[in-house]
Design a protein around this motif. Structure first.
Motif, short mmCIF file in Angstrom:
data_model
loop_
_atom_site.label_atom_id
_atom_site.label_comp_id
_atom_site.label_asym_id
_atom_site.label_seq_id
_atom_site.Cartn_x
_atom_site.Cartn_y
_atom_site.Cartn_z
N ILE A 137 0.87 -1.17 0.00
CA ILE A 137 0.00 0.00 0.00
C ILE A 137 0.90 1.23 0.00
CG2 ILE A 137 -1.81 1.24 1.23
CD1 ILE A 137 -2.46 -1.48 2.61
N LEU A 138 0.77 2.06 -1.01
CA LEU A 138 1.63 3.22 -1.17
C LEU A 138 0.84 4.51 -1.00
CD1 LEU A 138 3.58 2.20 -4.42
CD2 LEU A 138 4.08 1.53 -2.06
N CYS A 139 1.51 5.54 -0.54
CA CYS A 139 0.95 6.88 -0.52
C CYS A 139 2.04 7.81 -1.03
CB CYS A 139 0.52 7.27 0.89
SG CYS A 139 -0.35 8.85 0.96
N ARG A 140 1.72 8.53 -2.10
CA ARG A 140 2.71 9.38 -2.76
C ARG A 140 3.95 8.56 -3.14
NH1 ARG A 140 1.95 14.21 1.74
NH2 ARG A 140 -0.26 14.53 1.33
N ARG A 141 3.68 7.31 -3.52
CA ARG A 141 4.68 6.35 -4.00
C ARG A 141 5.69 5.95 -2.92
NH1 ARG A 141 4.28 4.40 -8.77
NH2 ARG A 141 2.79 5.37 -10.18
N HIS A 142 5.37 6.18 -1.68
CA HIS A 142 6.16 5.68 -0.56
C HIS A 142 5.33 4.64 0.18
CE1 HIS A 142 8.61 9.11 -1.53
NE2 HIS A 142 9.46 8.87 -0.54
N LYS A 143 5.98 3.64 0.75
CA LYS A 143 5.26 2.55 1.37
C LYS A 143 4.58 3.00 2.66
CE LYS A 143 5.57 -2.38 2.39
NZ LYS A 143 6.38 -3.61 2.19
N LEU A 144 3.26 2.80 2.69
CA LEU A 144 2.45 3.14 3.86
C LEU A 144 2.04 1.89 4.64
CD1 LEU A 144 0.88 5.35 5.45
CD2 LEU A 144 -1.01 4.99 3.86
N GLY A 145 1.94 0.77 3.94
CA GLY A 145 1.51 -0.46 4.60
C GLY A 145 1.77 -1.66 3.73
N GLY A 146 1.57 -2.83 4.31
CA GLY A 146 1.78 -4.07 3.57
C GLY A 146 0.81 -5.14 4.04
N ILE A 147 0.58 -6.11 3.16
CA ILE A 147 -0.34 -7.20 3.42
C ILE A 147 0.38 -8.52 3.16
CG2 ILE A 147 -2.48 -8.34 2.64
CD1 ILE A 147 -3.39 -5.45 1.79
N LEU A 148 0.17 -9.48 4.04
CA LEU A 148 0.75 -10.81 3.86
C LEU A 148 -0.35 -11.84 4.11
CD1 LEU A 148 3.36 -12.49 3.40
CD2 LEU A 148 3.57 -12.59 5.89
N VAL A 149 -0.56 -12.74 3.14
CA VAL A 149 -1.61 -13.75 3.24
C VAL A 149 -0.98 -15.13 3.42
CG1 VAL A 149 -3.54 -14.87 2.05
CG2 VAL A 149 -3.21 -12.39 1.84
N ILE A 159 -1.81 -7.54 8.21
CA ILE A 159 -1.66 -6.20 7.64
C ILE A 159 -0.95 -5.30 8.64
CG2 ILE A 159 -3.99 -5.54 8.42
CD1 ILE A 159 -4.08 -3.75 5.83
N GLY A 160 -0.02 -4.51 8.13
CA GLY A 160 0.67 -3.51 8.94
C GLY A 160 0.51 -2.15 8.29
N ILE A 161 0.13 -1.15 9.08
CA ILE A 161 -0.04 0.21 8.58
C ILE A 161 0.85 1.14 9.40
CG2 ILE A 161 -1.63 2.13 8.22
CD1 ILE A 161 -2.23 -0.19 6.39
N ASN A 162 1.63 1.98 8.72
CA ASN A 162 2.45 2.97 9.39
C ASN A 162 1.59 4.16 9.80
OD1 ASN A 162 4.73 1.41 8.82
ND2 ASN A 162 5.13 2.48 6.90
N LEU A 163 1.32 4.25 11.06
CA LEU A 163 0.58 5.41 11.58
C LEU A 163 1.53 6.48 12.07
CD1 LEU A 163 -2.15 6.65 12.30
CD2 LEU A 163 -2.11 5.36 14.44
N ASP A 164 2.55 6.06 12.81
CA ASP A 164 3.57 6.97 13.33
C ASP A 164 4.83 6.14 13.51
OD1 ASP A 164 5.25 8.66 14.67
OD2 ASP A 164 3.92 9.01 16.38
N ASN A 165 5.71 6.15 12.52
CA ASN A 165 6.86 5.24 12.53
C ASN A 165 8.19 5.96 12.70
OD1 ASN A 165 7.18 2.47 12.58
ND2 ASN A 165 7.64 2.29 10.40
N GLY A 166 8.15 7.21 13.13
CA GLY A 166 9.36 8.02 13.15
C GLY A 166 10.52 7.43 13.92
N THR A 167 10.24 6.80 15.06
CA THR A 167 11.32 6.30 15.89
C THR A 167 12.02 5.08 15.27
OG1 THR A 167 9.77 4.90 17.14
CG2 THR A 167 10.21 7.11 17.99
N MET A 168 11.42 4.48 14.23
CA MET A 168 12.00 3.28 13.63
C MET A 168 12.60 3.56 12.26
SD MET A 168 11.44 1.06 15.96
CE MET A 168 11.70 -0.54 15.19
N ALA A 169 12.70 4.84 11.88
CA ALA A 169 13.13 5.20 10.53
C ALA A 169 14.48 4.59 10.15
CB ALA A 169 13.19 6.72 10.39
N GLN A 170 15.40 4.53 11.09
CA GLN A 170 16.74 4.05 10.79
C GLN A 170 16.77 2.56 10.42
OE1 GLN A 170 19.24 4.09 14.33
NE2 GLN A 170 17.43 3.95 15.64
N HIS A 171 15.69 1.84 10.74
CA HIS A 171 15.67 0.40 10.47
C HIS A 171 14.94 0.04 9.17
CE1 HIS A 171 17.20 -0.18 14.50
NE2 HIS A 171 16.19 0.53 14.99
N ILE A 172 14.42 1.04 8.45
CA ILE A 172 13.64 0.78 7.24
C ILE A 172 14.51 1.03 6.02
CG2 ILE A 172 11.55 1.37 5.98
CD1 ILE A 172 10.34 2.30 8.61
#
Length: 325
Positions: free
Chosen positions: A182-194, A210-223
């Motif tokens: 799931i992208l927003c402005r072509r950046h990854k906002l979320g993902g789905i795994l079945v 499903i995982g959605i990035n609501l507030d991921n700022g503290t984990m930026a260095q790991h992405i």
């Protein structure tokens, strides 16, 4: 709610104003000891929550945290199909939790939401990175009477349901990257795994994670890829409980519809959000590499790619990336 979860929720609530509070003051407010507060703070930090400490001043959160509230979640799910809800403080993976439960009980309609994951899974054995207590980590289980072959487009249908919910919550420019980003402005906002478990003739258990990035700022260095979160793209980001309830309801309704209509009911809506429609792409997997223009998906959800010679390739699995040509 477990004792540990109640303790963590209470301490996070005491720190929710973003001000410093001493362990003694928090203990007095919650009716517990300073040592118990210290122990809970250490558990939160070990789980990945950022807590600032200052000698003589106490503890504080750099930003407020909204703890998952089971009563609010159930209220938001009032109109959803039959479901069972489990809210966890911490788990290895919400999907793995449901798959384990399925070994000895019926998990049809079971929704699992967690504050934090120790080993969240993405596609191709990647680790799903998410700041604890700040993002959305959810899995849903559903039983289909048929075999796995009829479920190839399920992740695409889940993407449509999720993107509709995110758009309703104020996120614009939502796109879907085949098969499950799931992208927003072509950046990854979320993902789905079945995950699928079943015999060729059915029935089949499906767990949609499903995982959605609501507030991921503290984990930026790991992405390790371009990403965004709802805090960055929404004028007024939704609360975690509101988002979780809306998303769970949307996915439960999607699963019920998919059991009757398959991908056909939402295929055109997926295509309207196709991030790579008529764009040059490279797809690798199953021992082959295909280069060409992504021209859409077929009735089963397979990606269609037209190569330079005009041949159209039907791809059911693989890793897709944009071509630089």
């Amino acid at each position: 709610m477990s004792r540990t979860r109640r303790a963590r929720a209470a301490v996070l609530g005491a720190l929710a104003d973003g001000q410093f509070h001493s362990g003694s003051d928090i203990g007095a407010q919650l009716g517990t000891s300073r040592a118990a507060v210290h122990k809970t703070i250490n558990r939160l930090v070990a789980a990945g929550v950022e807590v600032q400490r200052a000698r003589g001043r106490g503890y504080r959160l750099p930003d407020p945290v909204e703890v998952l509230d089971e009563a609010r979640l159930r209220a938001g799910l009032a109109g959803a199909p039959r479901y069972r809800l489990t809210v966890l403080d911490e788990v290895d993976s919400t999907s793995d939790f449901l798959l384990r439960r399925a070994r000895h009980e019926d998990v049809h309609g079971h929704v699992c939401i967690a504050e934090a994951q120790r080993a969240g899974r993405g596609r191709r054995d990647r680790h799903w990175v998410a700041a604890p207590y700040r993002n959305l980590l959810m899995s849903l289980a559903w039983r289909f009477e048929g075999g796995p072959a009829g479920l190839t487009g399920l992740s695409l249908a889940a993407g449509v349901a999720a993107s509709d919910t995110l758009a309703e919550c104020g996120a614009a420019d939502i796109l879907l990257k085949w098969p499950n980003d799931i992208l927003c402005r072509r950046h990854k906002l979320g993902g789905i795994l079945v995950d699928l478990r079943g015999e060729a003739g059915g029935p089949t258990l499906v767990v949609v994670g499903i995982g959605i990035n609501l507030d991921n700022g503290t984990m930026a260095q790991h992405i390790d890829q371009p990403w965004t979160d709802l805090r960055a793209v929404c004028v007024q980001p939704p609360g975690r409980n509101d988002l979780a309830a809306r998303l769970a309801a949307g996915l439960l309704n999607m699963l019920e519809r998919f059991s009757r209509f398959g991908l056909g009911g939402v295929r055109e809506r997926w295509l309207a959000r196709h991030a790579d429609q008529d764009r040059p792409v490279i797809v690798e997997g199953s021992g082959r590499r295909v280069c060409g223009l992504a021209t859409g998906i077929d009735e089963d959800g397979a990606l269609l790619v037209r190569d330079a010679r005009g041949a159209v390739h039907r791809i059911v699995s693989g890793e897709l990336r944009e071509s630089r040509r």
